[in-house]
Structures are given as C-alpha cells and as structure tokens.
Design a protein around this motif. Structure first.
Motif, mmCIF file in Angstrom:
data_model
loop_
_atom_site.group_PDB
_atom_site.id
_atom_site.type_symbol
_atom_site.label_atom_id
_atom_site.label_comp_id
_atom_site.label_asym_id
_atom_site.label_seq_id
_atom_site.Cartn_x
_atom_site.Cartn_y
_atom_site.Cartn_z
ATOM 1 N N SER A 262 62.562 30.364 -2.809
ATOM 2 C CA SER A 262 63.815 29.697 -2.456
ATOM 3 C C SER A 262 64.459 30.346 -1.237
ATOM 4 C CB SER A 262 64.774 29.736 -3.655
ATOM 5 O OG SER A 262 65.994 29.107 -3.353
ATOM 6 N N ALA A 263 64.462 31.683 -1.204
ATOM 7 C CA ALA A 263 65.062 32.398 -0.072
ATOM 8 C C ALA A 263 64.314 32.096 1.218
ATOM 9 C CB ALA A 263 65.060 33.898 -0.351
ATOM 10 N N TYR A 264 62.978 32.036 1.147
ATOM 11 C CA TYR A 264 62.189 31.719 2.339
ATOM 12 C C TYR A 264 62.516 30.318 2.860
ATOM 13 C CZ TYR A 264 58.290 29.615 4.812
ATOM 14 O OH TYR A 264 57.543 28.904 5.721
ATOM 15 N N LEU A 265 62.593 29.354 1.963
ATOM 16 C CA LEU A 265 62.846 27.967 2.376
ATOM 17 C C LEU A 265 64.251 27.811 2.961
ATOM 18 C CD1 LEU A 265 61.193 26.112 -0.641
ATOM 19 C CD2 LEU A 265 60.299 26.304 1.694
ATOM 20 N N LEU A 266 65.228 28.473 2.362
ATOM 21 C CA LEU A 266 66.600 28.362 2.845
ATOM 22 C C LEU A 266 66.801 29.062 4.187
ATOM 23 C CD1 LEU A 266 68.579 28.885 -0.488
ATOM 24 C CD2 LEU A 266 68.449 26.780 0.875
ATOM 25 N N ASP B 126 67.552 25.288 10.541
ATOM 26 C CA ASP B 126 68.328 24.078 10.297
ATOM 27 C C ASP B 126 68.255 23.589 8.839
ATOM 28 O OD1 ASP B 126 70.102 22.184 11.462
ATOM 29 O OD2 ASP B 126 68.528 20.669 11.243
ATOM 30 N N VAL B 127 67.721 24.397 7.917
ATOM 31 C CA VAL B 127 67.729 24.027 6.502
ATOM 32 C C VAL B 127 69.022 24.534 5.881
ATOM 33 C CG1 VAL B 127 66.636 24.375 4.247
ATOM 34 C CG2 VAL B 127 65.224 24.012 6.281
ATOM 35 N N HIS C 87 62.695 19.372 -2.138
ATOM 36 C CA HIS C 87 63.472 18.557 -1.215
ATOM 37 C C HIS C 87 64.298 19.510 -0.352
ATOM 38 C CE1 HIS C 87 63.278 14.540 -3.531
ATOM 39 N NE2 HIS C 87 62.369 15.369 -4.023
ATOM 40 N N LEU C 88 64.095 19.474 0.967
ATOM 41 C CA LEU C 88 64.853 20.309 1.891
ATOM 42 C C LEU C 88 65.890 19.460 2.621
ATOM 43 C CD1 LEU C 88 62.017 22.471 3.514
ATOM 44 C CD2 LEU C 88 63.487 23.054 1.579
ATOM 45 N N ARG D 73 53.720 24.856 4.910
ATOM 46 C CA ARG D 73 52.451 24.771 4.159
ATOM 47 C C ARG D 73 51.614 26.036 4.332
ATOM 48 N NH1 ARG D 73 50.774 19.803 2.323
ATOM 49 N NH2 ARG D 73 52.026 17.992 2.958
ATOM 50 N N GLU D 74 51.506 26.510 5.573
ATOM 51 C CA GLU D 74 50.686 27.696 5.844
ATOM 52 C C GLU D 74 51.281 28.934 5.194
ATOM 53 O OE1 GLU D 74 47.588 30.027 7.252
ATOM 54 O OE2 GLU D 74 47.802 27.851 7.022
ATOM 55 N N THR D 75 52.605 29.087 5.272
ATOM 56 C CA THR D 75 53.255 30.258 4.676
ATOM 57 C C THR D 75 53.158 30.229 3.156
ATOM 58 O OG1 THR D 75 54.810 30.387 6.529
ATOM 59 C CG2 THR D 75 55.400 31.565 4.510
ATOM 60 N N LEU D 76 53.361 29.058 2.574
ATOM 61 C CA LEU D 76 53.245 28.950 1.113
ATOM 62 C C LEU D 76 51.831 29.299 0.652
ATOM 63 C CD1 LEU D 76 55.298 25.695 0.373
ATOM 64 C CD2 LEU D 76 55.965 28.064 -0.119
ATOM 65 N N ARG D 77 50.825 28.910 1.451
ATOM 66 C CA ARG D 77 49.439 29.194 1.081
ATOM 67 C C ARG D 77 49.115 30.675 1.192
ATOM 68 N NH1 ARG D 77 44.708 30.060 3.485
ATOM 69 N NH2 ARG D 77 45.664 29.876 5.556
ATOM 70 N N THR D 78 49.495 31.291 2.293
ATOM 71 C CA THR D 78 49.103 32.681 2.541
ATOM 72 C C THR D 78 49.989 33.696 1.819
ATOM 73 O OG1 THR D 78 50.436 32.690 4.568
ATOM 74 C CG2 THR D 78 48.103 32.125 4.778
#
Length: 282
Positions: free
Chosen positions: A202-206, A210-211, A232-233, A249-254
């Motif tokens: 959650s912290a990474y996505l926020l 501009d999120v 949902h962002l 996508r790449e960050t979530l995978r790695t």
C-alpha cells in the motif's frame, strides 16, 4: 513413487511377520507418501495447463488443493496409528521381532531420507512440494524412531516400547503437519499469502507519482507459487497511465513476488456505492 511403493510393500509384509505396529505405522505413512507424491505430480502437471473459456486462470489452484489434501491425509493416517497404538498399550501384542524391525526400518531411513533430499530445494518456494517433502522427511524420522524401537526391544525385551514410540512419533508428525494444513487452508480461502506485507504494498502504491488514494486492494494466491493482486488507484489528472502501469507490474513482480496484477486507474475518489457493495477504501 516407484521406490516408495516397493518399500511400503516390503515394510507392510515384514511388519505383519514381525508383529510390529511401528513398522506397520511406518508403512501407512509410506502409503500416504506415495499419494502425496502423486498428488504433487498431478498438481504440477495441471498447473501448466493453459487458461480456457471455463477455467480462465487455468488449473493453478490444483496445487493448493493438493497441498491441503496432503495435510489432511497425513493427519488422518496418523490418527489411525494413534488409535492402534493406544489399543496395543491396553492389550499388549505378541512377541515383536526386534531384528526384523531394525533391518527394515534402517532401509526406510535410506529410502525416505534420500527422497526428502531430492525435494529439499524445491520445497522452499512451493507449498505443494513442501507437502510432499514433509511426508518424506517425517517418514525418515519415523524410520529412525522405529530403528530405536527395534534396538530397545532387542536389548530390554519390553514389548510396550513399540506402541509407545509410535505414539511419540505420531505427535511429532502432527506438529510438523499443522503448519502445512494452516498455510494450505489459508490459500484455499484466498487469505493474503504468508510473508506478504500489505502495508508495504500500500505504501509503495501511494508513493507513486500523482496517486492520491487507493481502494479495493486485494492480494491472494493463484497457486502455491504464484500470487495475484487487484487494486484501484486514484490519480488527480486523467493522463496516460500505460507507462505507470508497466512500472507497477515490474516492481510488484520483482519486489513482492506478485505475477498477476490487475490495476485500474480512476480520477475520482471511492464512491459511496463502492462501500455499499462491500468494498473498502484505504
């Protein structure tokens, strides 16, 4: 599977001949080992099946069901052994041949221990293989306990040691299997995979450009090795988000071992009807 099948037949025959519950109990665990290896193999094959119109995710979840069934089967077999051991303590059996018990169980250490070593590396990242590994590792431990039982019976002549060691062994197997049962049941119920840090995700996505907010963040296991995510962002501007989605996508995978993310970009905050439908805003 062939090696363990051959060994369980030999062990069951000599267990009856030696009148040893410990040997027959170990043969029962070897039967569950063969079933566990078969289930793991079948799940591995099914997990590679391509998605279809009916199974849009493919059959990856079969690996979770295999791990769950392995845990249940092992506990059921162990329960039967515990019951028989209690009966043997109340109604002692005839003389047990310690020499036969010692020889057959010693062979079991080699068979089960060798198979467990083959599965050791793969079990670290796959709950399905971990289930098969636990079966083999606990059976190697079982064979060792039976060797001890055979030695003690030869030295002391105390026949009650056979069911007593079977009880102690069964308790250890239940303890070793409990975590497998809990983890596989969690996966079957779509719980957040073990070791997954929801706060960090959650912290990474926020923190993304501009999120401003997010909601409907869900993470679950598609299989024993693959995790999925939906979120949902909310962004303040209606801009091209393709580059941002690829970066996510790449960050979530790695970083988080999430191989199947689904990301929806919105420009308005979580609506009232979103909460009414049972979703949560973060």
């Amino acid at each position: 599977m062939v090696l363990n099948s051959a060994y369980l037949i030999v062990e069951a025959i000599w267990g009856v001949m030696a009148n040893s519950l410990a040997l027959m109990a170990d043969a029962g665990h070897n039967l569950s080992d063969v079933l566990a290896l078969g289930a793991a193999w079948l799940a591995h094959v099914l997990a590679k099946r391509s998605p279809s119109q009916r199974y849009t995710y493919g059959l990856r979840r079969s690996s979770i069901l295999a791990a769950l069934s392995n845990a249940v089967i092992l506990l059921l077999v162990t329960g039967g052994i515990i019951w028989e051991a209690i009966l043997r303590l109340i109604y002692p059996a005839e003389t047990i041949s310690g020499q036969i018990v010692l020889g057959i169980a010693g062979l079991g250490i080699l068979v089960n221990g060798g198979t467990a070593l083959l599965l050791m590396k793969g079990q670290k990242n796959d709950l399905n293989i971990r289930g098969a590994f636990l079966h083999m590792a606990t059976d190697a431990l079982a064979s060792f306990a039976v060797v001890v039982a055979g030695l003690l019976i030869m030295l002391t002549g105390l026949q009650w040691l056979d069911p007593a060691i079977s009880l102690a062994l069964s308790a250890l197997i239940v303890l070793a299997t409990w975590s497998l049962l809990r983890d596989s049941l969690d996966m079957a119920l779509d719980a957040v995979p073990k070791g997954m840090d929801m706060e960090a995700i959650s912290a990474y996505l926020l923190a993304l450009p501009d999120v401003t907010d997010l909601h409907d963040l869900h993470v679950w296991a598609m299989s024993t090795t693959e995790n999925a995510l939906t979120v949902h962002l909310i962004r303040s501007q209606n801009m091209d988000s393709d580059h941002l989605i690829e970066e996510i996508r790449e960050t979530l995978r790695t970083r988080f071992n999430i191989v199947h993310p689904t990301i929806q970009i919105e420009t308005s905050p979580c609506a009232i009807n979103c909460a009414a439908e049972g979703h949560s805003c973060v």
